[in-house]
Every structure is written in C-alpha cells, then in structure tokens.
Write a protein that holds these residues in place. Structure first.
Motif, PDB file in Angstrom:
ATOM      1  N   CYS A 285      46.521  38.847  29.571  1.00  9.41           N
ATOM      2  CA  CYS A 285      45.061  38.863  29.389  1.00  9.41           C
ATOM      3  C   CYS A 285      44.520  37.450  29.244  1.00  9.41           C
ATOM      4  N   ALA A 286      45.236  36.617  28.491  1.00  4.32           N
ATOM      5  CA  ALA A 286      44.796  35.240  28.285  1.00  4.32           C
ATOM      6  C   ALA A 286      44.858  34.433  29.585  1.00  4.32           C
ATOM      7  N   PHE A 287      45.901  34.654  30.369  1.00  2.00           N
ATOM      8  CA  PHE A 287      46.076  33.880  31.601  1.00  2.00           C
ATOM      9  C   PHE A 287      45.084  34.303  32.678  1.00  2.00           C
ATOM     10  N   TYR A 288      44.934  35.595  32.881  1.00  2.00           N
ATOM     11  CA  TYR A 288      44.087  36.066  33.981  1.00  2.00           C
ATOM     12  C   TYR A 288      42.614  36.159  33.606  1.00  2.00           C
ATOM     13  N   GLY A 289      42.320  36.340  32.324  1.00  2.00           N
ATOM     14  CA  GLY A 289      40.929  36.375  31.897  1.00  2.00           C
ATOM     15  C   GLY A 289      40.297  37.751  31.853  1.00  2.00           C
ATOM     16  N   TRP A 290      41.088  38.809  31.986  1.00  2.00           N
ATOM     17  CA  TRP A 290      40.571  40.166  31.850  1.00  2.00           C
ATOM     18  C   TRP A 290      41.032  40.755  30.524  1.00  2.00           C
ATOM     19  N   SER A 291      40.231  41.641  29.959  1.00  2.00           N
ATOM     20  CA  SER A 291      40.674  42.365  28.773  1.00  2.00           C
ATOM     21  C   SER A 291      41.711  43.396  29.182  1.00  2.00           C
ATOM     22  N   HIS A 292      42.419  43.942  28.192  1.00  2.00           N
ATOM     23  CA  HIS A 292      43.421  44.964  28.475  1.00  2.00           C
ATOM     24  C   HIS A 292      42.768  46.170  29.146  1.00  2.00           C
ATOM     25  N   GLU A 293      41.601  46.563  28.664  1.00  2.00           N
ATOM     26  CA  GLU A 293      40.904  47.717  29.227  1.00  2.00           C
ATOM     27  C   GLU A 293      40.520  47.468  30.690  1.00  2.00           C
ATOM     28  N   GLU A 294      40.096  46.249  31.008  1.00  2.00           N
ATOM     29  CA  GLU A 294      39.743  45.917  32.387  1.00  2.00           C
ATOM     30  C   GLU A 294      40.990  45.883  33.268  1.00  2.00           C
ATOM     31  N   PHE A 295      42.059  45.332  32.716  1.00  2.00           N
ATOM     32  CA  PHE A 295      43.291  45.161  33.495  1.00  2.00           C
ATOM     33  C   PHE A 295      43.825  46.502  33.999  1.00  2.00           C
ATOM     34  N   ILE A 296      43.869  47.509  33.129  1.00  2.00           N
ATOM     35  CA  ILE A 296      44.520  48.755  33.510  1.00  2.00           C
ATOM     36  C   ILE A 296      43.665  49.613  34.447  1.00  2.00           C
ATOM     37  N   THR A 297      42.507  49.108  34.843  1.00  2.00           N
ATOM     38  CA  THR A 297      41.724  49.772  35.890  1.00  2.00           C
ATOM     39  C   THR A 297      42.028  49.172  37.263  1.00  2.00           C
ATOM     40  N   LYS A 298      42.844  48.141  37.300  1.00  2.00           N
ATOM     41  CA  LYS A 298      43.086  47.403  38.537  1.00  2.00           C
ATOM     42  C   LYS A 298      44.439  47.740  39.154  1.00  2.00           C
ATOM     43  N   ARG A 299      44.562  47.382  40.411  1.00  2.00           N
ATOM     44  CA  ARG A 299      45.830  47.425  41.118  1.00  2.00           C
ATOM     45  C   ARG A 299      46.287  45.992  41.351  1.00  2.00           C
ATOM     46  N   ILE A 300      47.560  45.835  41.641  1.00  2.00           N
ATOM     47  CA  ILE A 300      48.083  44.483  41.848  1.00  2.00           C
ATOM     48  C   ILE A 300      47.445  43.831  43.071  1.00  2.00           C
ATOM     49  N   THR A 301      46.972  44.660  44.007  1.00  2.00           N
ATOM     50  CA  THR A 301      46.293  44.118  45.197  1.00  2.00           C
ATOM     51  C   THR A 301      44.949  43.488  44.843  1.00  2.00           C
ATOM     52  N   ASP A 302      44.399  43.769  43.650  1.00  2.00           N
ATOM     53  CA  ASP A 302      43.176  43.100  43.205  1.00  2.00           C
ATOM     54  C   ASP A 302      43.466  41.683  42.744  1.00  2.00           C
TER      55      ASP A 302
ATOM     56  N   SER B 285      62.871  37.378  42.777  1.00  2.00           N
ATOM     57  CA  SER B 285      61.980  36.229  42.596  1.00  2.00           C
ATOM     58  C   SER B 285      61.016  36.120  43.778  1.00  2.00           C
ATOM     59  N   PHE B 286      59.744  35.909  43.459  1.00  2.00           N
ATOM     60  CA  PHE B 286      58.705  35.829  44.486  1.00  2.00           C
ATOM     61  C   PHE B 286      57.740  34.699  44.131  1.00  2.00           C
ATOM     62  N   GLN B 287      57.110  34.149  45.135  1.00  2.00           N
ATOM     63  CA  GLN B 287      56.033  33.195  44.907  1.00  2.00           C
ATOM     64  C   GLN B 287      54.779  33.704  45.589  1.00  2.00           C
ATOM     65  N   PHE B 288      53.701  33.813  44.814  1.00  2.00           N
ATOM     66  CA  PHE B 288      52.443  34.348  45.323  1.00  2.00           C
ATOM     67  C   PHE B 288      51.293  33.437  44.920  1.00  2.00           C
ATOM     68  N   LYS B 289      50.135  33.739  45.462  1.00  2.00           N
ATOM     69  CA  LYS B 289      48.878  33.186  44.978  1.00  2.00           C
ATOM     70  C   LYS B 289      48.119  34.334  44.323  1.00  2.00           C
ATOM     71  N   HIS B 290      47.787  34.170  43.044  1.00  2.00           N
ATOM     72  CA  HIS B 290      47.100  35.208  42.294  1.00  2.00           C
ATOM     73  C   HIS B 290      45.666  34.787  41.972  1.00  2.00           C
ATOM     74  N   ARG B 291      44.796  35.765  41.976  1.00  2.00           N
ATOM     75  CA  ARG B 291      43.383  35.531  41.699  1.00  2.00           C
ATOM     76  C   ARG B 291      43.087  35.852  40.239  1.00  2.00           C
ATOM     77  N   LEU B 292      42.415  34.916  39.542  1.00  2.00           N
ATOM     78  CA  LEU B 292      42.041  35.127  38.153  1.00  2.00           C
ATOM     79  C   LEU B 292      40.678  35.814  38.077  1.00  2.00           C
ATOM     80  N   ALA B 293      40.272  36.165  36.865  1.00  2.00           N
ATOM     81  CA  ALA B 293      38.983  36.833  36.684  1.00  2.00           C
ATOM     82  C   ALA B 293      37.825  35.955  37.137  1.00  2.00           C
ATOM     83  N   ASN B 294      37.961  34.632  36.991  1.00  2.00           N
ATOM     84  CA  ASN B 294      36.894  33.711  37.407  1.00  2.00           C
ATOM     85  C   ASN B 294      36.999  33.321  38.882  1.00  2.00           C
TER      86      ASN B 294
END
Length: 286
Positions: free
Chosen positions: A177-194, A217-226
């Motif tokens: 939650c701290a890293f991505y910027g979403w609350s726990h409640e917001e996070f569990i409405t999402k899919r990893i494709t978001d 092991s994988f390397q990706f680009k992940h999108r944060l809440a901002n």
C-alpha cells in the motif's frame, strides 16, 4: 393359521437381521449399530481394525467410555442423549484410544432409526472414521498459513496475493500500500493487469509461468496510483492459502538500478563514439 403366519414372519425377520448383521460386518467402513433396549451393539470389521481390537475383545455398546478421551466423554454423552431424545442426527469429532495406546481423532456420526409404540428410541446407528491424518494436515496448514501471514504482514517488501487465473488481487501487505499508493480496500478491487504495463495476454502468460513454477523471477514495469511507472523485480510462485491455490508476488523496486545501468550504457556508448571519431590516436591503458 395365525400361529403359522407369526412363525413365518418371525423367521423372515430373523433372516433379515442375519443378513443385515453379515453385511454390516463386511462393509469397508467403521459402522456401528446400538440396540438401546438390549444395551448391546454390533459393528463392522473395519470398526474393530481401526481401533486395533478383535471383535471378542470390545463391547461396542459399553466400550465407548473406556475408549473415549476423558475430556471428550461429557461431549459424547451429551450428543448421544440429545439424539436419542430428539431424533436429531449428530456429527462430532472425538479422541479415541486404540488398543496400542495411541490416541486418534475420529469423526462420529449417528442417528436414531427406530422407535417403539410408546415413541421411545430403539436403535442408534452410525459411523466412525479415522480423521487423524486429515486433522494433522489441517493443523500443519493452519500453522503454515499463520507463519506466512506473519511474514506477509510484517515484511518490508511489498507483497501481493492474487488469483492465478483471473489476476484478481486477493490481499496485499502494508508495504505494498505504501509503495503503490492505494489503500488496502482500493487494492483488492484491482487486477494485476491494472498495475503491470504488459498486455493482458502477456500478463496471463507470465502468471502461468509462475503458477507452474517454470520461472520465479521477473522484471516488469508497474504503474503506481499516481501513474508513475517504476521498474520492479518480482519473485513469484504458488501458495496454498485459506484453502485456495494463490500466487504470491514479492516486489522489489529496481528503478534506481535500472537508471544507473542505462546511464552507464549511455556513457560507454558516448565513450566508444569518442574513440571512433577522435582525429588523433588514443591509447587506453588499464
């Protein structure tokens, strides 16, 4: 005559009882049958072998108290008395002692199947099953899940749990939650494709690789809440959690490392370009 009909019916009943007793003794289950009027009982052969006894050594009707763990006797008495009084079936777990002295956990089921003219229960029949291994496996699983939950919640690295088929995010830890910027409640409405910038098809393929343990092991680009994009290294694999097979992911932010690697590559490229276009000879000694 009436007497003959009574004798025939009595003989038929005796034959039926004999067939029932024979069938009961050979069935491959721990089956028991109590005669509540005669205070006696019969059981299947599997019942005896489960407990390590010979038939002649064990009184099915009166032996329950001696076999049942002292702490479970009261519960056994109560559920049997309730079933006899009401006709309700019961299903309970008890500890019983085998002839060897070993304690096992059994699942005991039973129900009244006959009443006399006054409405008094005549017979109580049921089964017992040795569920010791199953209970031990359940205990082990609960302990394993408890250790995982402690690791999950207290880990400083972001961690996700998701459905390996749909990519639905089931749970996240505080660090995520701290890293991505979403609350726990917001996070569990999402899919990893978001979060993952790959296409849906590419994400499903990578999840399949992780679920089948073909890659960890994988390397990706992940999108944060901002909407900021970060380079991440993900360690992922399957885990049994609360009765389901999920996919865990441990995320490490490697953006700074990737930027440093890119800067180094660009510096080396410029250096090589300089060597190639310099109008004078340059000797590099290392």
């Amino acid at each position: 005559s009436l007497e003959n009909r009574v004798q025939e019916r009595t003989a038929a009943l005796a034959q039926s009882e004999a067939r029932y007793t024979t069938a009961l003794k050979v069935v491959n289950e721990g089956v028991w049958d109590w005669d509540l009027q005669k205070h006696s009982g019969i059981a299947s052969e599997h019942y005896y072998t489960m407990l390590g006894y010979e038939e002649m050594d064990l009184d099915i009707y009166k032996g329950w108290h001696t076999l049942t763990h002292p702490d479970d006797v009261k519960k056994l008495d109560e559920i049997v008395a309730h079933s006899i009084a009401t006709g309700d079936s019961f299903d309970s777990e008890l500890r019983m002692q085998k002839k060897t002295g070993e304690w096992i956990i059994v699942q005991m089921r039973g129900q009244v199947v006959g009443w006399d003219a006054s409405g008094k229960a005549q017979r109580l029949v049921g089964t017992i099953s040795d569920i010791t291994e199953r209970k031990q496996a359940e205990d082990h699983l609960r302990e394993s899940e408890a250790r995982f939950r402690a690791l999950f919640e207290n880990n400083h690295a972001p961690m996700l749990l998701m459905d390996p088929l749909s990519g639905q995010i089931i749970n996240v830890n505080t660090a995520a939650c701290a890293f991505y910027g979403w609350s726990h409640e917001e996070f569990i409405t999402k899919r990893i494709t978001d979060i993952n910038t790959l296409s849906d098809a590419e994400v499903r393929l990578e999840m399949q690789q992780a679920a089948q343990e073909k890659r960890q092991s994988f390397q990706f680009k992940h999108r944060l809440a901002n909407q900021e994009i970060r380079d991440v290294e993900v360690f992922s694999g399957p885990i049994e959690y609360e009765g389901k097979t999920l996919l865990y992911s441990i995320i490490h932010d490697i953006t700074a490392r990737k930027q440093a690697e890119q800067a180094l590559e660009e510096s080396e490229f410029r250096y090589r370009q300089l060597l190639q276009i310099a109008p004078i000879g340059i000797l590099v000694v290392s």
